[in-house]
Every structure is written in C-alpha cells, then in structure tokens.
Enzyme design. Structure first.
Site, PDB file in Angstrom:
ATOM      1  N   HIS A 141       0.851  -1.191   0.000  1.00 26.09           N
ATOM      2  CA  HIS A 141       0.000   0.000   0.000  1.00 26.09           C
ATOM      3  C   HIS A 141       0.888   1.242   0.000  1.00 26.09           C
ATOM      4  O   HIS A 141       2.068   1.178   0.356  1.00 26.09           O
ATOM      5  CB  HIS A 141      -0.898  -0.006   1.239  1.00 26.09           C
ATOM      6  N   GLU A 160       1.219   3.706   1.936  1.00 27.33           N
ATOM      7  CA  GLU A 160       1.894   4.022   3.202  1.00 27.33           C
ATOM      8  C   GLU A 160       3.157   3.178   3.374  1.00 27.33           C
ATOM      9  O   GLU A 160       4.195   3.676   3.822  1.00 27.33           O
ATOM     10  CB  GLU A 160       0.958   3.753   4.388  1.00 27.33           C
ATOM     11  N   CYS A 163      -5.697   1.551   5.975  1.00 27.00           N
ATOM     12  CA  CYS A 163      -6.376   0.287   6.290  1.00 27.00           C
ATOM     13  C   CYS A 163      -5.864  -0.222   7.639  1.00 27.00           C
ATOM     14  O   CYS A 163      -4.942   0.342   8.229  1.00 27.00           O
ATOM     15  CB  CYS A 163      -6.128  -0.748   5.190  1.00 27.00           C
ATOM     16  N   CYS A 175      -2.064  -0.942   7.617  1.00 30.62           N
ATOM     17  CA  CYS A 175      -1.223   0.254   7.621  1.00 30.62           C
ATOM     18  C   CYS A 175      -1.346   0.988   8.951  1.00 30.62           C
ATOM     19  O   CYS A 175      -0.343   1.512   9.469  1.00 30.62           O
ATOM     20  CB  CYS A 175      -1.592   1.170   6.459  1.00 30.62           C
TER      21      CYS A 175
END
Lengths: 355, 188
Positions: B72, B74, B108, B111
């Site tokens: 992701h 991040e 999410c 993360c």
C-alpha cells in the site's frame, strides 16, 4: 507386512504433546444470553395444540424462532406433563414490580375464557439467540429447549478432533521448519519468530522466513517477509533477503517444482497440474501459513489482503489479532475470511521467546 | 516542526497540528500520487511523509506491480523514509516520531498497525475507507489499547474527501486485470 508397518507409524505419531484448537468467531465462542419469560403448566395435554395457536397469535415471540414453545415438565411427579411459554417478561407493561408474578388472567389480558387449560405462571430463563455450537446448545437446553442446526465440523473442531494423526504429523513437520527459521533468525540478532507458507494441495513449502524487524526495517515481521517471499516466487516482491539465507522462496511454476526434487520430495504431479491448470497463482490464495506465534494486527490484516486459506500458530501474543485482541479472520465486514488454529507445538514455540 | 508557519501549532501532548495551508500544500502532492496510481492500474491511494517541512517519502499503491498485496502507499513511503534515514545516518525512531503522514484515503487496518509500530504521531487523510479502514471505519487501531504495538496516533480527516472517493469509484468501475479469472467466466 504392510499393515504392520502402518500400525507402527500411527503408534509413533500418537504421542503429540500439543493440541490444535480452532480460533472461532465471537458468536461461536461466546456464552449464551438469556431473556426472562413466563411459562405456565398445560393442565390437560389434549389442549396443547389449541393453546400453542392461541398464544402464538397473542404473543408471537418475534425473533425467537429457535425457542420450542412447549416442553415436557421436568418434575416427573407433577400432575401436568407439559409446560408452555406464555410471553416474555418484557412483553408486559412493567406495572408489576417487586418480583411478583402476575396471574395467568393478567397475562392473557383478563379474558377468562382463554385462561382455561393453563395453570399459574412461573418465571423461566430462555436463550436469547439460537445456539451455534454444541456447548452453547447444551447450556441453552439446560434452561429451555431450543432447536439447533449443528455444524458438525465446528463440533468436531471444538473437541480438538478435527485433524487426523497424519494431518497433525504434517502440521508438526511444517511447524518444526518454522521453529528452525526462528532459531536461524535469532542467530542473526532478530526476534525469534519463524513463519512458513505451504501449498496444502501439493504438500509443498513455498516460502520460509524469520523475523527481520531488528534489521533497518522494523516492519519486517516474519509474516510480512513470508508474504513478500511468495511475491518473489511469483515474479514480484519488494525486498531483498540476500543477507538472510534462512529466508527463502520456491518459484511457483511447475518446471521448477519438478527440477528441484530434493527440496520438494513430496510433490504430487497430478495435483500440481490441477493447481496450475486454474491459471497463475494469485498472491497467497489457497495457501496455509505456519507461524510460531500469533500475528500482530498489521500482519493479520496483511494476511486478509493476501487471501491466505488457513493459519496455524503456536502460542498466543498479548496484542495478537487472530484471537487475543481481535479476530481479524472472522470479521464479517472485511472481504476475506480464513480459518485459524492455535496450539501447534505450543511448548516448543513458547520456548523460542526464552532464547 | 523545523520551521513551523504561524498557523501550525503543537498541542498539549506535543503533537504537531498543521494549519490549513500546510495541509493543502501536502495533500495536493498526495493526490498527485493517487492519480499516478490510477494511471498505472493500481488502487488510487497516494501519500506523503513530511518531516521538518521536508518530504522524506512518497508512496502510491504498488500491489499489482509487486504481486504483494501489502504494498500500500503508506508501506511504500515508509520504506523511502527508512532509506533516507539510512543515507543520512539518522535514527528511524527519532524521525518517525516527528513525521506527519498525508494520505488521500483512511489507512487500512494493516497500515494503521504499521503506523502505530513506527510511532508516527499524526495522520491527515481524505476520505473514509469503509471496506478496510483501520482508523475508525472497520476498527479503530490508533485509539485501541495495544501496549505491545507501538503508540497511539491522532487523525485529521475529511480533506478533499469527495475527490478521493471519486477516484476510488473510477478504479472499482474498471476490472482488476491481475485477479484470477473466476470460474463462472471460464465457461464462456
């Protein structure tokens, strides 16, 4: 000759010092909640069906379809054989206070004609929700009979009997490798956590990893490393593990499986064909993870994103997200759920934290 | 932080609060990253990690590119910050504790866990993430009691939220060309 050898083998694998138990959702593992209700004796057995109809019309007990309205009287010497639920305590306007039980005429809106056939009411506890597991069903039934649609697999799992001895031997084989990886990581100065991803359909190890969080990247927990190693096996990946030879992967294409016979002694050709027939492997779909201790919330959600099939872990963690603090694998609002089992080689995994 | 502008402030807990201008400046760049993800067939999430008024990490979703579902935006940006720390001989712990994350979509659950582990103090984000959101939508990881999982963090949400949602909708309207074909489709 053959059967004798087989028997010896099962005797050997009979001595597991650990038990594997499912980590079930909140609904499956919780105790039963109860509601207070009024029940009354049915004086004449012949009136039963008539009384059931009349009470169902008057007090339909909505949302309590699992409750059996009539039960056999528990007192064998009682003059009446059956008892029936009249209504929930909450169905009445709570005018009667101080725990006095209203009369049957009061329960039936003072209509004398309807009261014939019923004795004086008494309070009972009835289960608020349908039981989902056998222990819940047994607890519920001690109070009032309920219907129960048993999930046989859950019952077997709760008894710790879901897996055969051979299956437990396979689990032990894999967890031993995860423990070895954890020890190798420890020697590199890492937290002693090990993980392994296998394809259970072909009984093959696809990735082995130890924790690398004490490296320059504090997020490289063993599970994250394992997921990335699977990505490497599929031609992707984000990190380089050259410094850590105990972290390795097997490319997931058929030709490699066959060339490397020693690393994968038990590859079954026909099931391998089946696996590749359905197309290229997609992240961790269909794979099992073995990890020495319960994953944290980051790793647990990484496993949801990766579509893992099952997770087996050794010991629980205090902030664990597959049973202890959260049950990420059972959350209905997430787009993937998976099975989790704990306790595989628990004591050996416990010892890793003391290294 | 390094050269704070007049509108920015530190609260009682020493947590940095960027002013509206500051947020606008960095979120603009995060949206540019999200657009780049969309153009490359990835889930349109973009982010920035800012320390001392300097961008140390930029990230956008790289899941399909790496065949790793944990890549992701991040996580990608975090790796860049780690690399920066390595090259500049800084302790990552000290740096992350003073870094603000600007991201177009609510982090999410995974993360959010990672951000806690790194002790990032503040996250500024655009829209909610109803499917996986770990900062209140599905779980509330920054606020929950997890003593072994780093430190809690603060969130400022809602910046250009509609725009961020619009980009997600555009992505989900397309098909994921990397997902395996479903059995139902195989028949025709």
């Amino acid at each position: 000759m053959e059967p004798q050898r087989k028997r010896r083998k099962t005797e050997e694998s009979d001595t597991f010092l650990w038990e594997v138990l499912p980590v079930l959702s909140e609904e499956l593992s919780q105790g039963i909640e109860f509601l207070q209700a009024y029940a009354a004796p049915i004086i004449n057995k012949k009136d039963t069906s008539h009384l059931v109809k009349k009470l169902a019309a008057m007090y339909p007990l909505e949302g309590l379809q699992h409750i059996k309205r009539v039960r056999a009287c528990r007192d064998k010497h009682s003059p009446h054989p059956l008892e029936i639920i009249v209504c929930l305590a909450s169905d009445l306007n709570s005018k009667e206070e101080g725990g006095t039980i209203p009369s049957i005429t009061a329960l039936l809106h003072n209509s004398e004609s309807d009261c014939t056939g019923l004795g004086e009411p008494f309070l009972v506890q009835i289960p608020a929700f349908p039981p989902l597991t056998r222990p819940q069903f047994e607890e519920a039934s001690r109070h009032w009979p309920t219907s129960f649609h048993e999930d046989k697999q859950v019952t077997v799992a709760l008894k710790g009997e879901l897996f055969s001895k051979d299956e437990k031997a396979t689990m032990q084989k894999y967890m031993e490798q995860a423990i070895e990886a954890a020890k190798a990581g420890k020697e590199e100065g890492m937290a002693s956590v090990g993980a392994l991803i296998v394809d259970p359909d072909i009984d093959a190890v696809l990735a082995v990893a130890h924790d690398c969080r004490n490296s320059p990247n504090p997020l490289l927990h063993a599970v994250m490393v394992c997921i990335d190693l699977i990505a490497h096996g599929q031609g992707g990946g984000a990190y380089n593990y050259k410094k850590y030879p105990a972290c390795h992967f097997v490319p997931t294409d058929a030709s490699h499986y066959l060339a490397n016979d020693n690393s994968l002694p038990s590859v079954n050709l026909s099931s391998l064909e089946q696996a590749t027939e359905s197309g290229l492997p997609y992240i961790c779909t269909g794979y099992d993870l073995y990890v020495t201790r319960e994953p944290c919330v980051m790793c647990a959600m990484a496993l949801v994103h990766s579509r893992i099939r099952r997770v087996f872990f050794g010991v629980i963690s205090s902030d664990g997200a597959l049973g202890t603090k959260y049950k990420i694998h059972t959350k209905k609002d997430l787009n993937h759920r998976f099975e989790v089992f704990k306790g595989v080689m628990e004591q050996d995994c416990q010892k890793l934290s003391q290294l | 932080m390094g050269t704070p502008c007049e509108g920015c402030s530190l609260d009682n807990h020493g947590v940095f609060h960027p002013c509206a201008e500051e947020i606008q400046k960095w979120m603009q760049k995060a949206f540019e990253m999200a657009k780049d993800a969309l153009d490359n067939g990835e889930v349109p999430v973009g982010c920035l990690m800012v320390y001392n008024n300097e961008i140390l990490g930029r990230g956008r979703n790289e899941v399909n590119e790496t065949k790793n579902a944990t890549r992701h935006a991040e996580m990608v940006a975090i790796d860049q910050v780690l690399e920066w720390c390595h090259c500049n001989d800084k302790d990552p712990g000290d740096v992350f504790e003073r870094t603000v994350l600007y991201v177009t979509v609510e982090p999410c659950i995974m993360c959010a866990g990672a951000l806690r582990l790194l002790r990032i103090p503040l996250v500024v984000y655009g829209c909610k993430n109803d499917r996986f959101g770990g900062c209140g939508s599905v779980l509330d990881i920054p606020a929950d009691n997890l003593p072994q999982t780093g430190a809690p963090f603060k969130c400022i949400s809602g910046y250009r939220a509609e725009e961020a949602v619009e980009m997600l909708k555009m992505f989900y309207k397309q098909e994921n060309p990397n997902a395996p074909k479903s059995k139902a489709r195989k028949k025709d």
